[in-house]
Design an enzyme around this catalytic site. Structure first.
Site, short mmCIF file in Angstrom:
data_model
loop_
_atom_site.label_atom_id
_atom_site.label_comp_id
_atom_site.label_asym_id
_atom_site.label_seq_id
_atom_site.Cartn_x
_atom_site.Cartn_y
_atom_site.Cartn_z
N VAL A 1 56.80 -5.12 16.06
CA VAL A 1 57.80 -5.73 16.96
C VAL A 1 58.76 -4.66 17.50
O VAL A 1 58.97 -4.55 18.72
CB VAL A 1 58.58 -6.84 16.21
N ASP B 1 38.77 -7.43 6.70
CA ASP B 1 37.56 -7.35 7.53
C ASP B 1 37.29 -8.64 8.31
O ASP B 1 36.88 -8.59 9.47
CB ASP B 1 36.33 -7.08 6.64
N ASP C 1 39.52 -2.92 0.00
CA ASP C 1 38.06 -2.96 0.21
C ASP C 1 37.67 -2.83 1.68
O ASP C 1 36.62 -3.33 2.09
CB ASP C 1 37.49 -4.26 -0.39
N ARG D 1 38.08 -9.91 -4.76
CA ARG D 1 37.00 -10.89 -4.55
C ARG D 1 35.63 -10.28 -4.84
O ARG D 1 34.90 -10.76 -5.67
CB ARG D 1 37.07 -11.39 -3.12
N GLY E 1 45.08 2.16 -19.74
CA GLY E 1 44.33 2.67 -20.90
C GLY E 1 43.45 1.61 -21.54
O GLY E 1 43.36 1.51 -22.77
N LYS F 1 41.13 0.72 -34.29
CA LYS F 1 41.88 0.28 -33.10
C LYS F 1 42.46 -1.10 -33.34
O LYS F 1 41.79 -1.99 -33.84
CB LYS F 1 40.96 0.25 -31.88
N ARG G 1 41.47 -13.52 -26.42
CA ARG G 1 42.17 -14.38 -25.45
C ARG G 1 41.84 -13.91 -24.03
O ARG G 1 41.65 -12.71 -23.80
CB ARG G 1 43.69 -14.28 -25.64
#
Ligand code: ADP
Ligand code: F6P
Length: 324
Positions: free
Chosen positions: A28, A107, A133, A175, A189, A218, A248
């Site tokens: 604008v 796109d 993308d 997507r 990480g 871990k 979860r």
């Protein structure tokens, strides 16, 4: 001879992205600075077909550079995919004196801009999508804000996963594209990153990785899953059953599309929006603005849509090396 443009329209289309407002502002104010009249088209191609068109002045875009979303609204409009819809859109542009149009979107939105260009309305595309993308450009407006939002959220899920010694599958947007997943996977990480471009659905390999990581001590196992793969909840159930580690699923969803744009998004949006308005003022049409090799450039939309892009292999390799 290039057509002289006196009235420029601007619309946002497809999924919104933080920074779209900064791009609108730049279109604008650049057009106004060159003595052009500017019209805002509400709700993308849907608003064009419904003639939701408003006059814009410098004040219409005040106080928006820092805001997420898009003041013009956006939509996905199936009617515009038809030749009848496109002809109606071009007619409405002519009726309102809109000779040139800036289309901010992905796109799909550029395909619409290409059709309008072939119907005599000069169009320029500006890449706005959190997915990163769009093949012709190294940067798309909204990506930086989205990955930072996702990264902050994933850090939080990681804290509680560590406390409870859980596995967490965190699904991020994209997507068909794994750029958000790749960047968050590296920046957070994560132990595993599942990208639609690379994942071969070898769940046993994932399960073995979790079991081995547990043996090494871990305390959590973070899996970043891209929306293009999806099914995070059912994957969590299967992983818990196979590993015995409580698991979860967290789907970050649309929170990734909102929020105040980062400096990077404001900057790229401002330059790309200004560049698009400049191109229209020079009489250009059927082009898309891009950031490529460190420079702002533009391509013919047909050429841009024919380009392809893939996850950088080296970055993907590094992500695997760092997640041991
Ligand atoms: P994005 O622009 O983010 O890729 P979409 O793919 O949903 O998002 O496209 C946005 C809109 O662009 C669609 O809702 C439709 O109105 C328009 N569009 C998409 N594809 C075409 C096409 N082939 N021809 C004309 N318009 C299209
Ligand atoms: O294209 C941006 C995007 O956020 C994708 O990552 C996601 O798949 C899609 O839009 C979601 O679209 P909607 O808001 O229509 O659900």
């Amino acid at each position: 001879m290039a057509k002289e443009i006196n009235t420029i329209g601007v619309l946002t289309s497809g999924g919104d992205a933080p920074g779209m407002n900064a791009a609108i502002r730049a279109v604008v104010r650049t057009a106004l600075s060159k003595g052009k009249t500017v019209k805002g088209i509400m709700r993308g191609y849907q608003g064009l077909l419904e003639e939701e068109i408003v006059d814009m002045d410098a004040h219409s875009v005040s106080d928006i550079i820092q805001r997420g979303g898009t003041i013009l609204g956006t939509a996905r409009c199936m009617d515009f995919v038809t030749p009848e819809g496109q002809m109606k859109g071009a007619e409405i542009c002519r009726k309102h004196g809109i000779e040139g149009l800036v289309v901010i979107g992905g796109d799909g939105s550029f395909r619409g801009a290409q059709k309008l260009a072939h119907l005599g309305i000069n169009t320029i595309g500006v890449p706005g999508t959190i997915d990163l993308d769009i093949a012709c450009t190294d940067y798309t407006i909204g990506f930086d804000t989205a990955v930072n939002t996702a990264m902050d959220a994933i850090d939080k899920v990681r804290d509680t996963s560590t406390s409870h010694e859980r596995c967490s599958i965190i699904e991020v947007m994209g997507r068909h594209a794994g750029y958000i997943a790749l960047w968050c996977g590296i920046a957070n990480g994560a132990e595993d990153i599942l990208l639609p471009e690379r994942y071969n659905h070898d769940e046993q390999k994932l399960i073995n990785h979790i079991i081995n990581s547990r043996k090494k001590g871990k305390k959590h196992h973070i899996i970043i899953n891209a929306e293009g793969i999806g099914h995070s909840a059912s994957m969590a159930k299967r992983i818990e059953a196979a590993t015995g580690m409580e698991t979860r699923a967290t789907i970050l969803g649309h929170m990734q599309r909102g929020g105040s744009p980062t400096c990077k998004d404001r900057m790229y949006a401002s330059i790309m929006g200004a560049y698009a308005a400049d191109l229209l003022c020079q009489g250009a049409s059927n082009r898309v603005v891009a950031y490529k090799g460190g420079d702002y450039v533009d391509f013919e939309i047909d050429e841009a849509l024919a380009m392809t892009k893939d996850i950088p292999e080296y970055q993907y390799e590094v992500s695997k090396r760092l997640s041991r």
